[in-house]
Scaffold this motif. Structure first.
Motif, PDB file in Angstrom:
ATOM      1  N   ALA A  16     -50.897   3.664  63.681  1.00 49.72           N
ATOM      2  CA  ALA A  16     -50.140   2.536  63.136  1.00 49.72           C
ATOM      3  C   ALA A  16     -49.716   1.579  64.247  1.00 49.72           C
ATOM      4  CB  ALA A  16     -48.922   3.038  62.364  1.00 49.72           C
ATOM      5  N   LEU A  17     -49.296   2.127  65.381  1.00 51.35           N
ATOM      6  CA  LEU A  17     -48.917   1.270  66.516  1.00 51.35           C
ATOM      7  C   LEU A  17     -50.127   0.570  67.110  1.00 51.35           C
ATOM      8  CD1 LEU A  17     -46.222   3.400  68.371  1.00 51.35           C
ATOM      9  CD2 LEU A  17     -45.891   1.309  67.032  1.00 51.35           C
ATOM     10  N   VAL A  18     -51.259   1.269  67.132  1.00 54.10           N
ATOM     11  CA  VAL A  18     -52.496   0.643  67.618  1.00 54.10           C
ATOM     12  C   VAL A  18     -52.816  -0.575  66.756  1.00 54.10           C
ATOM     13  CG1 VAL A  18     -55.000   0.972  67.820  1.00 54.10           C
ATOM     14  CG2 VAL A  18     -53.440   2.722  68.687  1.00 54.10           C
ATOM     15  N   GLN A  19     -52.738  -0.412  65.458  1.00 58.41           N
ATOM     16  CA  GLN A  19     -53.024  -1.533  64.559  1.00 58.41           C
ATOM     17  C   GLN A  19     -52.029  -2.668  64.755  1.00 58.41           C
ATOM     18  OE1 GLN A  19     -55.815  -1.852  62.582  1.00 58.41           O
ATOM     19  NE2 GLN A  19     -55.055  -3.962  62.516  1.00 58.41           N
ATOM     20  N   ARG A  20     -50.772  -2.329  64.955  1.00 57.54           N
ATOM     21  CA  ARG A  20     -49.755  -3.366  65.197  1.00 57.54           C
ATOM     22  C   ARG A  20     -50.044  -4.110  66.499  1.00 57.54           C
ATOM     23  NH1 ARG A  20     -43.818  -1.297  64.293  1.00 57.54           N
ATOM     24  NH2 ARG A  20     -43.434  -3.493  64.709  1.00 57.54           N
ATOM     25  N   ALA A  21     -50.498  -3.377  67.521  1.00 59.54           N
ATOM     26  CA  ALA A  21     -50.849  -4.017  68.791  1.00 59.54           C
ATOM     27  C   ALA A  21     -52.008  -4.988  68.595  1.00 59.54           C
ATOM     28  CB  ALA A  21     -51.204  -2.963  69.837  1.00 59.54           C
ATOM     29  N   LEU A  22     -53.009  -4.570  67.845  1.00 56.19           N
ATOM     30  CA  LEU A  22     -54.153  -5.452  67.593  1.00 56.19           C
ATOM     31  C   LEU A  22     -53.718  -6.694  66.819  1.00 56.19           C
ATOM     32  CD1 LEU A  22     -56.832  -2.764  66.696  1.00 56.19           C
ATOM     33  CD2 LEU A  22     -56.763  -4.184  68.764  1.00 56.19           C
ATOM     34  N   ASP A  23     -52.926  -6.488  65.800  1.00 59.99           N
ATOM     35  CA  ASP A  23     -52.448  -7.636  65.017  1.00 59.99           C
ATOM     36  C   ASP A  23     -51.581  -8.573  65.860  1.00 59.99           C
ATOM     37  OD1 ASP A  23     -53.825  -6.671  62.810  1.00 59.99           O
ATOM     38  OD2 ASP A  23     -52.068  -5.663  61.961  1.00 59.99           O
ATOM     39  N   LEU A  24     -50.764  -8.000  66.733  1.00 63.80           N
ATOM     40  CA  LEU A  24     -49.941  -8.811  67.623  1.00 63.80           C
ATOM     41  C   LEU A  24     -50.805  -9.648  68.563  1.00 63.80           C
ATOM     42  CD1 LEU A  24     -47.144  -9.536  68.879  1.00 63.80           C
ATOM     43  CD2 LEU A  24     -47.525  -7.620  70.435  1.00 63.80           C
ATOM     44  N   ALA A  25     -51.904  -9.061  69.032  1.00 63.10           N
ATOM     45  CA  ALA A  25     -52.757  -9.753  69.995  1.00 63.10           C
ATOM     46  C   ALA A  25     -53.181 -11.126  69.495  1.00 63.10           C
ATOM     47  CB  ALA A  25     -53.982  -8.898  70.312  1.00 63.10           C
ATOM     48  N   LEU A  26     -53.479 -11.226  68.219  1.00 62.15           N
ATOM     49  CA  LEU A  26     -53.972 -12.499  67.678  1.00 62.15           C
ATOM     50  C   LEU A  26     -52.930 -13.223  66.831  1.00 62.15           C
ATOM     51  CD1 LEU A  26     -57.627 -11.451  66.801  1.00 62.15           C
ATOM     52  CD2 LEU A  26     -56.753 -12.568  68.864  1.00 62.15           C
ATOM     53  N   SER A  27     -51.677 -12.828  66.970  1.00 64.48           N
ATOM     54  CA  SER A  27     -50.603 -13.433  66.168  1.00 64.48           C
ATOM     55  C   SER A  27     -50.142 -14.784  66.687  1.00 64.48           C
ATOM     56  CB  SER A  27     -49.406 -12.486  66.128  1.00 64.48           C
ATOM     57  OG  SER A  27     -48.772 -12.432  67.407  1.00 64.48           O
ATOM     58  N   GLY A  28     -50.473 -15.097  67.922  1.00 66.88           N
ATOM     59  CA  GLY A  28     -49.975 -16.324  68.533  1.00 66.88           C
ATOM     60  C   GLY A  28     -48.782 -16.090  69.438  1.00 66.88           C
ATOM     61  N   GLU A  29     -48.183 -14.900  69.370  1.00 68.32           N
ATOM     62  CA  GLU A  29     -47.050 -14.599  70.247  1.00 68.32           C
ATOM     63  C   GLU A  29     -47.485 -14.429  71.708  1.00 68.32           C
ATOM     64  OE1 GLU A  29     -43.992 -10.971  71.097  1.00 68.32           O
ATOM     65  OE2 GLU A  29     -44.286 -11.512  69.002  1.00 68.32           O
ATOM     66  N   PRO A  30     -48.484 -13.566  71.984  1.00 67.20           N
ATOM     67  CA  PRO A  30     -48.930 -13.452  73.376  1.00 67.20           C
ATOM     68  C   PRO A  30     -49.678 -14.718  73.793  1.00 67.20           C
ATOM     69  CG  PRO A  30     -49.674 -11.571  72.076  1.00 67.20           C
ATOM     70  CD  PRO A  30     -49.149 -12.595  71.124  1.00 67.20           C
ATOM     71  N   SER A  31     -49.709 -14.940  75.079  1.00 66.75           N
ATOM     72  CA  SER A  31     -50.447 -16.096  75.582  1.00 66.75           C
ATOM     73  C   SER A  31     -51.947 -15.873  75.375  1.00 66.75           C
ATOM     74  CB  SER A  31     -50.150 -16.295  77.064  1.00 66.75           C
ATOM     75  OG  SER A  31     -50.793 -15.281  77.821  1.00 66.75           O
ATOM     76  N   PRO A  32     -52.734 -16.946  75.449  1.00 64.79           N
ATOM     77  CA  PRO A  32     -54.180 -16.810  75.284  1.00 64.79           C
ATOM     78  C   PRO A  32     -54.835 -15.871  76.306  1.00 64.79           C
ATOM     79  CG  PRO A  32     -53.555 -19.098  75.039  1.00 64.79           C
ATOM     80  CD  PRO A  32     -52.327 -18.347  75.502  1.00 64.79           C
ATOM     81  N   THR A  33     -54.223 -15.711  77.455  1.00 66.15           N
ATOM     82  CA  THR A  33     -54.786 -14.781  78.433  1.00 66.15           C
ATOM     83  C   THR A  33     -54.355 -13.341  78.170  1.00 66.15           C
ATOM     84  OG1 THR A  33     -52.973 -15.206  79.980  1.00 66.15           O
ATOM     85  CG2 THR A  33     -54.976 -16.514  80.256  1.00 66.15           C
TER      86      THR A  33
END
Length: 135
Positions: A16-33
């Motif tokens: 579940a945390l792995v999936q949340r990490a993946l979803d976070l990656a493309l959420s716009g919160e982290p920078s493009p890098t």
């Protein structure tokens, strides 16, 4: 510090945390890098999940990757896979990139084949040794 923490999140063991990490990656919160790095961190322990996610979101993820490094990025996500079905996924992926860019895909395929061969040969040997020598 933030990039390091994102990387740690990507290394989670809980699905579940792995999936949340993946979803976070493309959420716009982290920078493009940072976004591709989160997915790459997931690939460390969950290469099949990371590769499937990355390909599902390839158009969005490609915006964060240099055109000359895209094939390398996707191939490296798959490299640690122990699942022989990843070879079929990589073959389909290779068909979507120029022939001149397929070297990294071939390296990933070779790594997976080698790992599968070692597992097929060595695991039974280890099991026999453990059975003969106890705990």
């Amino acid at each position: 510090d933030r990039a390091r923490l994102y990387s740690y999140l990507g290394q989670a063991q809980d699905p579940a945390l792995v999936q949340r990490a993946l979803d976070l990656a493309l959420s716009g919160e982290p920078s493009p890098t940072e976004a591709p790095n989160i997915i790459a961190a997931v690939a460390g322990d969950n290469p099949d999940v990371a590769f499937d996610y990355a390909l599902t979101h390839r158009a969005q993820l490609d915006e964060f990757l240099e055109p000359t490094s895209r094939t390398t990025y996707y191939a490296e996500l798959a490299t640690a896979s122990r699942d022989p079905s990843m070879l079929d996924k990589l073959a389909r992926f290779a068909g979507s990139v120029p022939a001149s860019s397929r070297g990294d895909v071939q390296k990933a395929e070779a790594a997976i084949r080698y790992r599968a061969e070692v597992i097929a040969r060595r695991v039974p040997e280890m099991e026999r040794w453990l059975a003969a020598n106890g705990d």
